[in-house]
Motif scaffolding. Sequence first.
Motif, PDB file in Angstrom:
ATOM      1  N   ALA A 191      20.713  89.201  28.973  1.00  0.00           N
ATOM      2  CA  ALA A 191      19.880  89.015  27.902  1.00  0.00           C
ATOM      3  C   ALA A 191      19.126  90.200  27.464  1.00  0.00           C
ATOM      4  N   GLY A 214      26.959  93.021  29.972  1.00  0.00           N
ATOM      5  CA  GLY A 214      25.627  92.544  29.364  1.00  0.00           C
ATOM      6  C   GLY A 214      24.755  91.496  30.042  1.00  0.00           C
ATOM      7  N   GLY A 234      28.352  95.229  26.252  1.00  0.00           N
ATOM      8  CA  GLY A 234      27.773  93.899  26.463  1.00  0.00           C
ATOM      9  C   GLY A 234      28.692  92.813  26.951  1.00  0.00           C
ATOM     10  N   ALA A 288      18.778 100.062  26.516  1.00  0.00           N
ATOM     11  CA  ALA A 288      19.746  98.759  26.803  1.00  0.00           C
ATOM     12  C   ALA A 288      20.917  99.133  28.011  1.00  0.00           C
ATOM     13  N   ALA A 306      20.310  95.968  22.364  1.00  0.00           N
ATOM     14  CA  ALA A 306      21.477  96.231  21.594  1.00  0.00           C
ATOM     15  C   ALA A 306      21.225  95.990  20.167  1.00  0.00           C
ATOM     16  N   ALA A 307      20.527  94.609  19.752  1.00  0.00           N
ATOM     17  CA  ALA A 307      20.551  94.081  18.384  1.00  0.00           C
ATOM     18  C   ALA A 307      19.347  95.023  18.006  1.00  0.00           C
ATOM     19  N   TRP A 321      21.511  92.608  25.463  1.00  0.00           N
ATOM     20  CA  TRP A 321      21.713  92.021  24.157  1.00  0.00           C
ATOM     21  C   TRP A 321      20.391  92.245  22.952  1.00  0.00           C
ATOM     22  N   VAL A 367      29.142  96.464  22.123  1.00  0.00           N
ATOM     23  CA  VAL A 367      29.922  95.409  22.236  1.00  0.00           C
ATOM     24  C   VAL A 367      30.702  95.300  23.591  1.00  0.00           C
TER      25      VAL A 367
END
Length: 334
Positions: A221, A219, A215, A263, A227-228, A224, A212
């Motif tokens: 696109a 961060g 990001g 990421a 990372a998800a 994220w 977080v």
Amino acid sequence: MDLAVLWFWIVAFLFVGYFVLDGFDFGVGMSLPFLGKDDTDRRVLINTIGPVWDLNETWVIVAGAALFAAFPEWYATLFSGFYLALLLILLALIARGVSFEYRHQRPEDAWKRRFDWMIIVGSAVPALLWGVAFANIVQGVPLDADHNYTGTLFDLLNPYALLGGLTTLLLFFTHGVVFVALKTDGDIRQRARRLATRAGAITIVVAASFLVWTGFAHGTAWFWGLAAVAALALVGSWLANGRGAERVAFTLMAVTIGAAVFALFAALFPDVMPASNDPANSLTIENASSTPYTLTVMSWTALIFLPLILAYQGWTYWVFRKRVTRQTIDAAAH
């Protein structure tokens, strides 16, 4: 795709391979004081990675060589500016490798204990410092107009970088303990599953905090999205471990580490070494890469040899796929 961009992602892939494979080696080494109740237990733990640890470690050599050939400016700035941190990693890896080979050379408990601690420290130091190094690369460091690092070792030990180091330390520890559960049987397997559950819960909190922070600060696109994937895989691994599905848990831990590393590279792109003091001094894919001819030769070489390396490593893991038990250790001793 531009060859320099392609090699940026190939370097990322090589570091993914290194962190996934040597990552569980680090975790197994760090687990010795938690899972090794006696010498037989510790021999079981060491034997889970005994046939593969040195092969896993070669990934960092390949990654470093690719970095040197594809991005010589990045390599020069990184290895000169982070010299002390990388030297500590190298010394720790040497101590760990020596310990694997020498701990069984004498029967005295004191002799074995000293080498066991070298394995523990030699696993924990790289696990921590690799995270510190990569967090600093993403965050940016002070560079002059010639791309020389102008800070000190203590500048690298900032809160964000230390959180990154703690994240990799916990990720590798949990990854290694899950690997122990996958590769052993009996009581040590059950203890490894319980330890992975406790360590995994802490890892989820720390890793989420680091992702977080990254990001919001750096961060994109792509970051994220990756990372998800890492977050979902980490939670999935924790749940699978709780159900006793060790193969699923280990696979998802590998996905977690791989997605997290990609990421970080996505957050870094198109820079390779951002300058925190002046963006004009930053190293980018464009100004840090080798000539197109060099990258072309490297691309053909990678196309030929990388599949062979992957096939050989896969075959090695298949040959040594069986679980290691206390009974096998006792039988070998007699």
